[in-house]
Design a protein around this motif. Structure first.
Motif, PDB file in Angstrom:
ATOM      1  N   ALA A  32       0.811  -1.206   0.000  1.00  0.00           N
ATOM      2  CA  ALA A  32       0.000   0.000   0.000  1.00  0.00           C
ATOM      3  C   ALA A  32       0.849   1.262   0.000  1.00  0.00           C
ATOM      4  N   ALA A  33       2.169   1.090   0.102  1.00  0.00           N
ATOM      5  CA  ALA A  33       3.038   2.261   0.146  1.00  0.00           C
ATOM      6  C   ALA A  33       3.030   2.999  -1.179  1.00  0.00           C
ATOM      7  N   SER A  34       3.237   4.294  -1.138  1.00  0.00           N
ATOM      8  CA  SER A  34       3.348   5.077  -2.367  1.00  0.00           C
ATOM      9  C   SER A  34       4.507   6.038  -2.229  1.00  0.00           C
ATOM     10  N   VAL A  35       5.012   6.476  -3.352  1.00  0.00           N
ATOM     11  CA  VAL A  35       6.162   7.365  -3.369  1.00  0.00           C
ATOM     12  C   VAL A  35       5.827   8.591  -4.185  1.00  0.00           C
ATOM     13  N   ASP A  36       5.936   9.776  -3.622  1.00  0.00           N
ATOM     14  CA  ASP A  36       5.731  11.012  -4.360  1.00  0.00           C
ATOM     15  C   ASP A  36       7.078  11.545  -4.806  1.00  0.00           C
ATOM     16  N   GLY A  37       7.102  12.107  -5.983  1.00  0.00           N
ATOM     17  CA  GLY A  37       8.351  12.616  -6.520  1.00  0.00           C
ATOM     18  C   GLY A  37       8.743  13.968  -5.969  1.00  0.00           C
ATOM     19  N   GLY A  38       7.852  14.592  -5.194  1.00  0.00           N
ATOM     20  CA  GLY A  38       8.160  15.914  -4.688  1.00  0.00           C
ATOM     21  C   GLY A  38       7.687  16.976  -5.649  1.00  0.00           C
ATOM     22  N   ASP A  39       7.817  18.253  -5.274  1.00  0.00           N
ATOM     23  CA  ASP A  39       7.350  19.351  -6.117  1.00  0.00           C
ATOM     24  C   ASP A  39       8.432  20.404  -6.191  1.00  0.00           C
ATOM     25  N   ASP A  40       9.074  20.527  -7.335  1.00  0.00           N
ATOM     26  CA  ASP A  40      10.132  21.510  -7.539  1.00  0.00           C
ATOM     27  C   ASP A  40       9.628  22.711  -8.321  1.00  0.00           C
ATOM     28  N   SER A  41       8.316  22.899  -8.345  1.00  0.00           N
ATOM     29  CA  SER A  41       7.747  23.926  -9.211  1.00  0.00           C
ATOM     30  C   SER A  41       7.643  25.283  -8.539  1.00  0.00           C
ATOM     31  N   GLY A  42       8.148  25.380  -7.284  1.00  0.00           N
ATOM     32  CA  GLY A  42       8.077  26.670  -6.615  1.00  0.00           C
ATOM     33  C   GLY A  42       6.652  27.068  -6.273  1.00  0.00           C
ATOM     34  N   GLY A  43       5.816  26.081  -5.982  1.00  0.00           N
ATOM     35  CA  GLY A  43       4.452  26.379  -5.575  1.00  0.00           C
ATOM     36  C   GLY A  43       3.449  26.301  -6.699  1.00  0.00           C
ATOM     37  N   LYS A  44       3.905  26.244  -7.952  1.00  0.00           N
ATOM     38  CA  LYS A  44       2.984  26.157  -9.079  1.00  0.00           C
ATOM     39  C   LYS A  44       2.398  24.747  -9.155  1.00  0.00           C
ATOM     40  N   VAL A  60      11.727   7.585 -10.749  1.00  0.00           N
ATOM     41  CA  VAL A  60      10.662   8.588 -10.620  1.00  0.00           C
ATOM     42  C   VAL A  60      11.192   9.989 -10.914  1.00  0.00           C
ATOM     43  N   LYS A  61      12.345  10.332 -10.372  1.00  0.00           N
ATOM     44  CA  LYS A  61      12.911  11.669 -10.579  1.00  0.00           C
ATOM     45  C   LYS A  61      13.217  11.915 -12.053  1.00  0.00           C
ATOM     46  N   ALA A  62      13.765  10.893 -12.720  1.00  0.00           N
ATOM     47  CA  ALA A  62      14.058  11.031 -14.142  1.00  0.00           C
ATOM     48  C   ALA A  62      12.776  11.211 -14.940  1.00  0.00           C
ATOM     49  N   ALA A  63      11.730  10.503 -14.547  1.00  0.00           N
ATOM     50  CA  ALA A  63      10.439  10.628 -15.234  1.00  0.00           C
ATOM     51  C   ALA A  63       9.884  12.035 -15.067  1.00  0.00           C
ATOM     52  N   GLU A  64       9.961  12.566 -13.869  1.00  0.00           N
ATOM     53  CA  GLU A  64       9.438  13.907 -13.615  1.00  0.00           C
ATOM     54  C   GLU A  64      10.196  14.958 -14.425  1.00  0.00           C
ATOM     55  N   LYS A  65      11.512  14.801 -14.480  1.00  0.00           N
ATOM     56  CA  LYS A  65      12.321  15.757 -15.223  1.00  0.00           C
ATOM     57  C   LYS A  65      12.016  15.694 -16.719  1.00  0.00           C
ATOM     58  N   ASN A 334      -6.004  11.266 -16.266  1.00  0.00           N
ATOM     59  CA  ASN A 334      -4.974  11.983 -17.037  1.00  0.00           C
ATOM     60  C   ASN A 334      -4.474  11.116 -18.189  1.00  0.00           C
ATOM     61  N   LYS A 335      -5.351  10.813 -19.122  1.00  0.00           N
ATOM     62  CA  LYS A 335      -4.987   9.894 -20.200  1.00  0.00           C
ATOM     63  C   LYS A 335      -3.932  10.474 -21.139  1.00  0.00           C
ATOM     64  N   ASP A 336      -4.052  11.747 -21.487  1.00  0.00           N
ATOM     65  CA  ASP A 336      -3.068  12.343 -22.387  1.00  0.00           C
ATOM     66  C   ASP A 336      -1.688  12.359 -21.743  1.00  0.00           C
ATOM     67  N   GLU A 337      -1.650  12.691 -20.457  1.00  0.00           N
ATOM     68  CA  GLU A 337      -0.374  12.686 -19.737  1.00  0.00           C
ATOM     69  C   GLU A 337       0.161  11.254 -19.610  1.00  0.00           C
ATOM     70  N   ALA A 338      -0.756  10.301 -19.437  1.00  0.00           N
ATOM     71  CA  ALA A 338      -0.343   8.899 -19.370  1.00  0.00           C
ATOM     72  C   ALA A 338       0.305   8.470 -20.684  1.00  0.00           C
ATOM     73  N   TRP A 339      -0.244   8.950 -21.805  1.00  0.00           N
ATOM     74  CA  TRP A 339       0.352   8.605 -23.090  1.00  0.00           C
ATOM     75  C   TRP A 339       1.730   9.252 -23.244  1.00  0.00           C
ATOM     76  N   THR A 340       1.897  10.446 -22.718  1.00  0.00           N
ATOM     77  CA  THR A 340       3.219  11.080 -22.728  1.00  0.00           C
ATOM     78  C   THR A 340       4.225  10.212 -21.980  1.00  0.00           C
ATOM     79  N   PHE A 341       3.785   9.632 -20.866  1.00  0.00           N
ATOM     80  CA  PHE A 341       4.633   8.687 -20.124  1.00  0.00           C
ATOM     81  C   PHE A 341       4.960   7.485 -21.003  1.00  0.00           C
ATOM     82  N   PHE A 342       3.957   6.958 -21.713  1.00  0.00           N
ATOM     83  CA  PHE A 342       4.171   5.823 -22.621  1.00  0.00           C
ATOM     84  C   PHE A 342       5.288   6.133 -23.617  1.00  0.00           C
ATOM     85  N   GLU A 343       5.199   7.294 -24.247  1.00  0.00           N
ATOM     86  CA  GLU A 343       6.175   7.627 -25.286  1.00  0.00           C
ATOM     87  C   GLU A 343       7.581   7.731 -24.705  1.00  0.00           C
ATOM     88  N   TRP A 344       7.700   8.250 -23.496  1.00  0.00           N
ATOM     89  CA  TRP A 344       9.008   8.347 -22.846  1.00  0.00           C
ATOM     90  C   TRP A 344       9.510   6.974 -22.397  1.00  0.00           C
TER      91      TRP A 344
END
Length: 447
Positions: A32-44, A60-65, A334-344
């Motif tokens: 049940a554990a989950s991992v958040d990548g954090g937020d480097d967006s300066g509050g955005k 995860v960090k590489a994916a976020e970047k 978030n299907k469009d974003e999920a597809w972006t993940f697919f392509e990467w």
């Protein structure tokens, strides 16, 4: 960055999770554990993409970047996934086994049809997809045709096997052909001649034939004999057919010969690599991906060779039982974003790194040249694997029950049958009764 060790760890964790589900139908500790990548967006505010996969499957960090969004990883847990799907709050991306799960989820209308996304993509072109990706297609009747619901990250033809030349030399056995498959009887005989015992106990396994579970193995063996374990409507199994009974008899002979790990006498190491590496296993039926582990030990690599999948009959096939990859739930937010993940993940740097690691055959044909050939064992394995691709076959899995449940039945029935000497016919009858009961219940839930 996607490292070879990461890919290996993810694969083994996924296998362990699936096996656990088959045996206990319960969540594993920590799932049940989950991992958040954090937020480097300066509050955005950023889109948060939720991915359910095994731990360490990707960075995860590489994916976020790379994607410019937050990525939340939920550790693979079938019970949690089913609950999220039922509540219509699923992850955006789900990792799974295309070979055995596509028909199950697609029949329940839980998967997004990805054909429109593939049609527009420049990163993932249909013409570049390896045929293994067809296991993610289901037309309501069989796999291999119809809408495309997911994509494979890498794969193996899972009835191919590795062997140690030092042990063959010591037993004065000829090496298996690199192009012509052994019969299962020939393979079993080799295992009997390679096993070593001390004080009545196995010291060196001659053969490990269980691969990704007995059900899958019997399914493939039955197909190579010209039959089918499932009925045409996929609503029942029949272990009593001549072809399936032949395969079941072979597995009972293998287990009773006590020459390798079986459901009646599991490998204490948990899986083949530690045993094979330690020189306590002569042949390991694990497919191409085990080469990733073999390449980490030069001494083992020097004595390792790869061989075609054995055949039960004259209908030569070499299937994949896993085809681990990802799909997008129909109710994902978030299907469009999920597809972006697919392509990467499937077409970008992670895919390129995986292809060169030796942990599996890449799911894009354009990445095959990246498969490692620098070491002698890698070159030999590559050449054997390239020839074997000609015999790849998609086997349709029932949409009414998950493979873990059917392996669970086998794990309950076979150990006692092996020890008691129960005839294959009686074992077949019990497997038919128990499995068909589960399949019938599952069919009632599919509209």
């Amino acid at each position: 960055m996607s490292l070879p060790a990461t890919g290996a760890l993810g694969r083994r964790h996924f296998l362990a999770a699936s096996a656990g589900a088959a045996l206990t139908a319960a969540a594993l500790p920590g799932c049940a554990a989950s991992v958040d990548g954090g937020d480097d967006s300066g509050g955005k505010s950023k889109t948060t993409l939720t991915v359910m996969a095994v731990e360490n499957e990707f960075d995860v960090k590489a994916a976020e970047k790379a994607l410019g969004m937050k990525v939340r990883l939920i550790v693979q847990d079938n019970s949690k996934l089913n609950a999220m799907l039922a509540a219509k709050t699923p992850p955006d991306v789900v990792a799974g086994w295309g070979a055995s799960e596509t028909s199950y989820f697609a029949a329940r209308r839980l998967m997004t049809d990805l054909d429109p996304y593939f049609a527009k993509s420049t990163a993932l072109k249909l013409s570049d997809l390896d045929p293994v990706n067809d296991v993610w297609r289901f037309d309501g009747t069989k796999q291999g045709t119809g809408p495309r619901y997911g994509m494979t990250k890498d794969y193996s033809q899972d009835q191919m096997f590795w062997y140690r030349t030092d042990m063959f030399d010591a037993a004065k056995l000829d090496y298996p052909s690199e192009t012509e498959p052994l019969s299962y009887d020939e393979w079993l005989d080799m295992g009997k001649r390679l096993v070593k015992r001390r004080l009545g106990k196995v010291r060196v396994y001659g053969l490990s034939a269980t691969g990704l579970g007995v059900f899958s193995q019997v399914m493939g063996m039955t197909a190579s004999a010209g039959g089918s374990l499932f009925a045409e409507d996929l609503a029942s199994v029949d272990f009593s057919s001549p072809e399936a009974l032949q395969a079941l008899k072979w597995h009972l002979q293998y287990a009773r010969a006590d020459i390798g790990p079986s459901v009646a006498n599991p490998n204490p190491d948990g899986w083949d690599w530690p045993t094979y590496q330690a020189g306590r296993m002569a042949m390991a039926c694990d497919g191409y991906w085990l080469g990733g582990s073999i390449g980490s030990d030069p001494k083992v690599a020097n004595v390792s060779r790869f061989a075609p999948a054995p055949q039960m009959g004259s209908h030569r096939i070499s299937p994949c039982f896993g085809a681990t990859g990802c799909w997008i739930p129909k109710d994902a937010k978030n299907k469009d974003e999920a597809w972006t993940f697919f392509e990467w993940y499937f077409g970008g740097k992670p895919a390129q790194d995986r292809a060169s690691s030796g942990w599996g055959i890449p799911a894009l044909k354009s990445l095959r040249p990246r498969m490692p050939q620098g070491k002698p064992f890698q070159k030999q394995a590559f050449e054997v694997q390239q020839h074997e691709l000609e015999h790849f076959s998609t086997l349709t899995f029932t949409p009414y029950v998950q493979r873990a449940a059917l392996d669970g039945v086998i794990n309950k029935v076979l150990p006692g049958a092996v020890k008691s000497g129960t005839s294959a016919g009686k074992v077949a009858d019990e497997l038919n009764s128990r499995m068909n009961e589960q399949i019938a219940k599952g069919k009632e839930l599919v509209r």
